[in-house]
Design a protein around this motif. Structure first.
Motif, PDB file in Angstrom:
ATOM      1  N   GLU A 138      13.729   8.630  -2.356  1.00 36.16           N
ATOM      2  CA  GLU A 138      13.123   9.216  -1.159  1.00 36.16           C
ATOM      3  C   GLU A 138      11.633   8.914  -1.083  1.00 36.16           C
ATOM      4  OE1 GLU A 138      14.020  13.358  -1.335  1.00 36.16           O
ATOM      5  OE2 GLU A 138      16.175  13.035  -1.027  1.00 36.16           O
ATOM      6  N   SER A 139      10.950   8.967  -2.215  1.00 36.39           N
ATOM      7  CA  SER A 139       9.516   8.685  -2.255  1.00 36.39           C
ATOM      8  C   SER A 139       9.235   7.226  -1.869  1.00 36.39           C
ATOM      9  CB  SER A 139       8.976   8.966  -3.656  1.00 36.39           C
ATOM     10  OG  SER A 139       7.650   8.557  -3.766  1.00 36.39           O
ATOM     11  N   GLU A 140      10.043   6.316  -2.411  1.00 33.67           N
ATOM     12  CA  GLU A 140       9.870   4.894  -2.087  1.00 33.67           C
ATOM     13  C   GLU A 140      10.154   4.636  -0.603  1.00 33.67           C
ATOM     14  OE1 GLU A 140       8.842   2.075  -3.795  1.00 33.67           O
ATOM     15  OE2 GLU A 140       8.103   3.607  -5.173  1.00 33.67           O
ATOM     16  N   ARG A 141      11.191   5.273  -0.089  1.00 36.36           N
ATOM     17  CA  ARG A 141      11.539   5.109   1.323  1.00 36.36           C
ATOM     18  C   ARG A 141      10.387   5.601   2.211  1.00 36.36           C
ATOM     19  NH1 ARG A 141      16.402   7.868   1.581  1.00 36.36           N
ATOM     20  NH2 ARG A 141      17.395   6.010   0.755  1.00 36.36           N
ATOM     21  N   LYS A 142       9.818   6.741   1.851  1.00 35.72           N
ATOM     22  CA  LYS A 142       8.701   7.304   2.595  1.00 35.72           C
ATOM     23  C   LYS A 142       7.472   6.385   2.513  1.00 35.72           C
ATOM     24  CE  LYS A 142       5.967  11.529   2.886  1.00 35.72           C
ATOM     25  NZ  LYS A 142       5.735  12.844   2.304  1.00 35.72           N
ATOM     26  N   ARG A 143       7.210   5.851   1.312  1.00 30.61           N
ATOM     27  CA  ARG A 143       6.071   4.949   1.126  1.00 30.61           C
ATOM     28  C   ARG A 143       6.240   3.678   1.946  1.00 30.61           C
ATOM     29  NH1 ARG A 143       4.798   0.646  -1.663  1.00 30.61           N
ATOM     30  NH2 ARG A 143       6.759   0.556  -2.784  1.00 30.61           N
ATOM     31  N   SER A 145       8.044   3.294   4.665  1.00 32.09           N
ATOM     32  CA  SER A 145       7.953   3.571   6.104  1.00 32.09           C
ATOM     33  C   SER A 145       6.498   3.778   6.523  1.00 32.09           C
ATOM     34  CB  SER A 145       8.794   4.798   6.479  1.00 32.09           C
ATOM     35  OG  SER A 145       8.221   5.958   5.951  1.00 32.09           O
ATOM     36  N   ALA A 146       5.657   4.311   5.655  1.00 38.29           N
ATOM     37  CA  ALA A 146       4.242   4.498   5.952  1.00 38.29           C
ATOM     38  C   ALA A 146       3.527   3.164   6.023  1.00 38.29           C
ATOM     39  CB  ALA A 146       3.581   5.393   4.914  1.00 38.29           C
ATOM     40  N   VAL A 147       3.937   2.194   5.226  1.00 32.41           N
ATOM     41  CA  VAL A 147       3.327   0.857   5.224  1.00 32.41           C
ATOM     42  C   VAL A 147       3.701   0.110   6.495  1.00 32.41           C
ATOM     43  CG1 VAL A 147       3.341  -1.382   4.062  1.00 32.41           C
ATOM     44  CG2 VAL A 147       3.215   0.697   2.718  1.00 32.41           C
ATOM     45  N   ASP A 148       4.945   0.262   6.943  1.00 31.34           N
ATOM     46  CA  ASP A 148       5.404  -0.443   8.138  1.00 31.34           C
ATOM     47  C   ASP A 148       4.718   0.045   9.407  1.00 31.34           C
ATOM     48  OD1 ASP A 148       7.094  -1.865   6.559  1.00 31.34           O
ATOM     49  OD2 ASP A 148       8.869  -0.645   6.989  1.00 31.34           O
ATOM     50  N   SER A 149       4.312   1.302   9.462  1.00 30.39           N
ATOM     51  CA  SER A 149       3.723   1.831  10.689  1.00 30.39           C
ATOM     52  C   SER A 149       2.282   1.487  10.851  1.00 30.39           C
ATOM     53  CB  SER A 149       3.777   3.340  10.775  1.00 30.39           C
ATOM     54  OG  SER A 149       4.796   3.915  10.099  1.00 30.39           O
TER      55      SER A 149
END
Length: 149
Positions: A138-143, A145-149
């Protein structure tokens, strides 16, 4: 003449004799620690698997020519030094359940009882690996998604 050396195969512990072991712990009133029926069943299973003095349910240390049933397998109290100091530590949860009732915790995920390695422990070892893997995902997924935006 030297004393016989006993060897616990699982732990690699060499102890010269039962006589050199420390005395059994007792409750403040002087009585021996007692086990519940479920704990006694676990202890008997552990003795059959791990105790180097147990052979077909008989205690070799007490054998004087006649077969002698292992007293620890049929007793609800902890009465054998070898069991207490050489065999019981192999199952930390059982040992804690008998001697340290307050040191046990319940796993938040599965509800099982376990011996915590720190005061912050919330999960048993089996669930801890799964929870850690899920949290990391979950942490990696969140990280990401933050980079993509």
């Amino acid at each position: 003449m030297s004393q016989p050396v006993e060897y616990n195969k699982k732990r690699g512990v060499s102890i010269h004799s039962i006589k050199t072991l420390p005395p059994l712990e007792r409750r403040p009133d002087g009585s021996l620690y007692r086990m519940t029926p479920a704990q006694r069943k676990q202890a008997a299973s552990l003795i059959r698997r791990e105790c180097c003095y147990c052979e077909d349910g008989n205690c070799i240390a007490l054998d004087d020519g006649d077969a002698c049933t292992c007293p620890q397998m049929i007793s609800f109290s902890v009465c054998c030094k070898w069991f207490r100091w050489a065999v019981l530590p192999l199952d930390g949860t059982l040992e804690a359940g008998i001697f340290r009732d307050k040191d046990l915790k319940r796993c938040v995920v599965c509800g099982g009882v376990f011996v915590p390695k720190s005061n912050r422990a919330k999960y048993c070892p089996g669930c801890a690996a799964r929870v850690h893997r899920r949290q990391k995902t979950e942490s990696e997924r969140k990280r990401r998604s933050a980079v993509d935006s």
